[in-house]
Design a protein around this motif. Structure first.
Motif, PDB file in Angstrom:
ATOM      1  N   PRO A 221     -23.667  23.173 -38.118  1.00  0.00           N
ATOM      2  CA  PRO A 221     -24.164  23.591 -36.805  1.00  0.00           C
ATOM      3  C   PRO A 221     -23.881  22.612 -35.672  1.00  0.00           C
ATOM      4  O   PRO A 221     -24.079  22.950 -34.509  1.00  0.00           O
ATOM      5  CB  PRO A 221     -25.671  23.711 -37.040  1.00  0.00           C
ATOM      6  CG  PRO A 221     -25.954  22.714 -38.127  1.00  0.00           C
ATOM      7  CD  PRO A 221     -24.756  22.746 -39.017  1.00  0.00           C
ATOM      8  N   GLY A 222     -23.443  21.412 -35.999  1.00  0.00           N
ATOM      9  CA  GLY A 222     -23.204  20.412 -34.961  1.00  0.00           C
ATOM     10  C   GLY A 222     -21.923  19.655 -35.211  1.00  0.00           C
ATOM     11  O   GLY A 222     -20.958  20.184 -35.764  1.00  0.00           O
ATOM     12  N   ALA A 223     -21.908  18.404 -34.811  1.00  0.00           N
ATOM     13  CA  ALA A 223     -20.705  17.580 -34.942  1.00  0.00           C
ATOM     14  C   ALA A 223     -20.426  17.261 -36.406  1.00  0.00           C
ATOM     15  O   ALA A 223     -21.324  17.225 -37.261  1.00  0.00           O
ATOM     16  CB  ALA A 223     -20.873  16.285 -34.150  1.00  0.00           C
ATOM     17  N   LEU A 224     -19.152  17.003 -36.701  1.00  0.00           N
ATOM     18  CA  LEU A 224     -18.725  16.685 -38.063  1.00  0.00           C
ATOM     19  C   LEU A 224     -17.519  15.773 -38.009  1.00  0.00           C
ATOM     20  O   LEU A 224     -16.912  15.571 -36.947  1.00  0.00           O
ATOM     21  CB  LEU A 224     -18.409  17.957 -38.837  1.00  0.00           C
ATOM     22  CG  LEU A 224     -17.273  18.835 -38.303  1.00  0.00           C
ATOM     23  CD1 LEU A 224     -15.979  18.611 -39.092  1.00  0.00           C
ATOM     24  CD2 LEU A 224     -17.642  20.307 -38.358  1.00  0.00           C
ATOM     25  N   LEU A 225     -17.157  15.215 -39.169  1.00  0.00           N
ATOM     26  CA  LEU A 225     -15.940  14.425 -39.309  1.00  0.00           C
ATOM     27  C   LEU A 225     -14.953  15.208 -40.157  1.00  0.00           C
ATOM     28  O   LEU A 225     -15.338  15.816 -41.171  1.00  0.00           O
ATOM     29  CB  LEU A 225     -16.231  13.071 -39.951  1.00  0.00           C
ATOM     30  CG  LEU A 225     -17.179  12.130 -39.201  1.00  0.00           C
ATOM     31  CD1 LEU A 225     -17.406  10.852 -40.004  1.00  0.00           C
ATOM     32  CD2 LEU A 225     -16.629  11.793 -37.813  1.00  0.00           C
ATOM     33  N   ALA A 226     -13.690  15.190 -39.758  1.00  0.00           N
ATOM     34  CA  ALA A 226     -12.627  15.879 -40.477  1.00  0.00           C
ATOM     35  C   ALA A 226     -11.590  14.861 -40.946  1.00  0.00           C
ATOM     36  O   ALA A 226     -11.110  14.039 -40.149  1.00  0.00           O
ATOM     37  CB  ALA A 226     -11.972  16.928 -39.591  1.00  0.00           C
ATOM     38  N   ILE A 227     -11.234  14.928 -42.236  1.00  0.00           N
ATOM     39  CA  ILE A 227     -10.293  14.003 -42.863  1.00  0.00           C
ATOM     40  C   ILE A 227      -9.189  14.848 -43.487  1.00  0.00           C
ATOM     41  O   ILE A 227      -9.341  15.350 -44.610  1.00  0.00           O
ATOM     42  CB  ILE A 227     -10.994  13.146 -43.941  1.00  0.00           C
ATOM     43  CG1 ILE A 227     -12.277  12.523 -43.386  1.00  0.00           C
ATOM     44  CG2 ILE A 227     -10.058  12.076 -44.483  1.00  0.00           C
ATOM     45  CD1 ILE A 227     -13.368  12.322 -44.417  1.00  0.00           C
ATOM     46  N   LEU A 263     -10.982  17.389 -45.850  1.00  0.00           N
ATOM     47  CA  LEU A 263     -12.358  17.012 -46.168  1.00  0.00           C
ATOM     48  C   LEU A 263     -13.172  17.084 -44.880  1.00  0.00           C
ATOM     49  O   LEU A 263     -12.713  16.598 -43.832  1.00  0.00           O
ATOM     50  CB  LEU A 263     -12.437  15.605 -46.748  1.00  0.00           C
ATOM     51  CG  LEU A 263     -11.699  15.330 -48.055  1.00  0.00           C
ATOM     52  CD1 LEU A 263     -11.829  13.863 -48.413  1.00  0.00           C
ATOM     53  CD2 LEU A 263     -12.223  16.207 -49.175  1.00  0.00           C
ATOM     54  N   ILE A 264     -14.357  17.665 -44.948  1.00  0.00           N
ATOM     55  CA  ILE A 264     -15.252  17.667 -43.785  1.00  0.00           C
ATOM     56  C   ILE A 264     -16.624  17.191 -44.237  1.00  0.00           C
ATOM     57  O   ILE A 264     -17.058  17.462 -45.361  1.00  0.00           O
ATOM     58  CB  ILE A 264     -15.333  19.034 -43.099  1.00  0.00           C
ATOM     59  CG1 ILE A 264     -15.897  20.107 -44.040  1.00  0.00           C
ATOM     60  CG2 ILE A 264     -13.963  19.459 -42.580  1.00  0.00           C
ATOM     61  CD1 ILE A 264     -16.143  21.471 -43.341  1.00  0.00           C
ATOM     62  N   THR A 265     -17.300  16.462 -43.353  1.00  0.00           N
ATOM     63  CA  THR A 265     -18.582  15.879 -43.712  1.00  0.00           C
ATOM     64  C   THR A 265     -19.482  15.775 -42.484  1.00  0.00           C
ATOM     65  O   THR A 265     -18.992  15.664 -41.354  1.00  0.00           O
ATOM     66  CB  THR A 265     -18.385  14.486 -44.360  1.00  0.00           C
ATOM     67  OG1 THR A 265     -19.655  13.957 -44.779  1.00  0.00           O
ATOM     68  CG2 THR A 265     -17.739  13.502 -43.403  1.00  0.00           C
ATOM     69  N   ARG A 266     -20.776  15.794 -42.717  1.00  0.00           N
ATOM     70  CA  ARG A 266     -21.764  15.567 -41.665  1.00  0.00           C
ATOM     71  C   ARG A 266     -23.000  14.948 -42.309  1.00  0.00           C
ATOM     72  O   ARG A 266     -23.265  15.157 -43.501  1.00  0.00           O
ATOM     73  CB  ARG A 266     -22.148  16.880 -40.973  1.00  0.00           C
ATOM     74  CG  ARG A 266     -22.888  17.891 -41.854  1.00  0.00           C
ATOM     75  CD  ARG A 266     -23.373  19.091 -41.063  1.00  0.00           C
ATOM     76  NE  ARG A 266     -24.001  20.093 -41.886  1.00  0.00           N
ATOM     77  CZ  ARG A 266     -25.291  20.130 -42.199  1.00  0.00           C
ATOM     78  NH1 ARG A 266     -26.093  19.156 -41.770  1.00  0.00           N
ATOM     79  NH2 ARG A 266     -25.796  21.095 -42.937  1.00  0.00           N
TER      80      ARG A 266
END
Length: 268
Positions: A221-227, A263-266
């Protein structure tokens, strides 16, 4: 605002002078880690690549409550490893073969036998391990991996193979669990398919084959990091290359093309 994060290359005596693509090490340097500066919007998380030619120290990290009690800040360090390359016979040491009390661990750390008490898992590209705080562990030689972790630099070294670095026996033994590793926290990740690798308690991590499905989009639902792990990943219409990490201010700005992997993470 979505953007590619700045990187920091860190020389280590156990690092590599020849890195897996797309990375290159400057002449005469042994790069052990490549960090991505945590953005203020998601400063609870740190993403890095780790490259080894020698074993890292046998070490342990505190949890949130232990870190706060020690006056080192509120955040402890749970982490996970996604192996991207491994030389034949490369291993990761995680947890112990048998239960061991604090006195046993202290004696083993002092005489070096703690290395042999660890369970050393032979690894290959695609292997994944979640490492909760308090787990005694060591990364072996010949491994390249992506680490996603709580953004904490608290590391207690229990054994360092005679290297002239400080050990932290009292602090480390106060938080170390002398027990086997839960293999339910490890898996080999299939080369294809979207899969949740970490579901908490501190962050979520997904390996995504594009395009992203509606259910997964709704879970960010908000910001995330994408690798990115392949070509075909764009953020706000701009490509993000393998070897980079991007802050994505809203999941709608992230596009993973068919056949692309990321890869995505929050944080949670």
């Amino acid at each position: 605002m979505s953007r590619v994060l700045p990187t920091i290359s860190v020389e280590k005596p156990w690092g590599k002078d020849r890195l897996p693509a797309p990375f290159t090490a400057p002449d005469g340097q042994r790069i052990g880690e490549i960090w991505f500066e945590p953005p203020a919007e998601l400063d609870q998380l740190l993403v890095k690549y780790i490259f080894t030619t020698e074993k890292l120290s046998v070490q342990v990290h505190p949890d949130d409550d232990q870190s706060e009690a020690a006056g080192k800040g509120r955040q402890g360090k749970s982490e996970c490893w996604y192996v991207i390359d491994a030389e034949p016979g490369a291993t990761l040491g995680i947890g112990f073969a048998d239960h061991a009390d604090t006195n046993t661990l202290r004696a083993a750390a002092l005489d070096g036998s703690i290395e042999d008490m660890l369970v050393w898992h032979e690894v290959r590209a695609g292997d994944f391990f979640y490492i909760p705080a308090n787990t005694v562990h060591a990364i072996g030689a010949g491994v390249s991996l992506i680490e996603v972790q709580q953004n904490s630099d608290i590391t207690y070294r229990l054994h360092d193979y005679g290297r002239p670095r400080e050990l932290h026996l009292d602090e480390g033994l106060a938080v170390a669990k002398g027990e086997p590793y839960d293999m339910g926290l490890a898996r080999h990740v299939s080369p294809t398919g979207t899969i949740r690798l970490v579901s908490g308690p501190f962050f979520v991590l997904d390996r995504v084959d594009g395009p992203m499905g509606a259910e997964l989009v709704a879970d960010y639902p908000g910001a995330l990091l994408a690798i990115p792990r392949s070509d075909g990943v764009t953020v706000g219409g701009s490509p993000v290359a393998v070897g980079e990490c991007a802050l994505v201010d809203a999941v709608e700005a992230l596009d993973i093309a068919p056949g692309g992997t990321c890869l995505i993470t929050r944080p949670l």
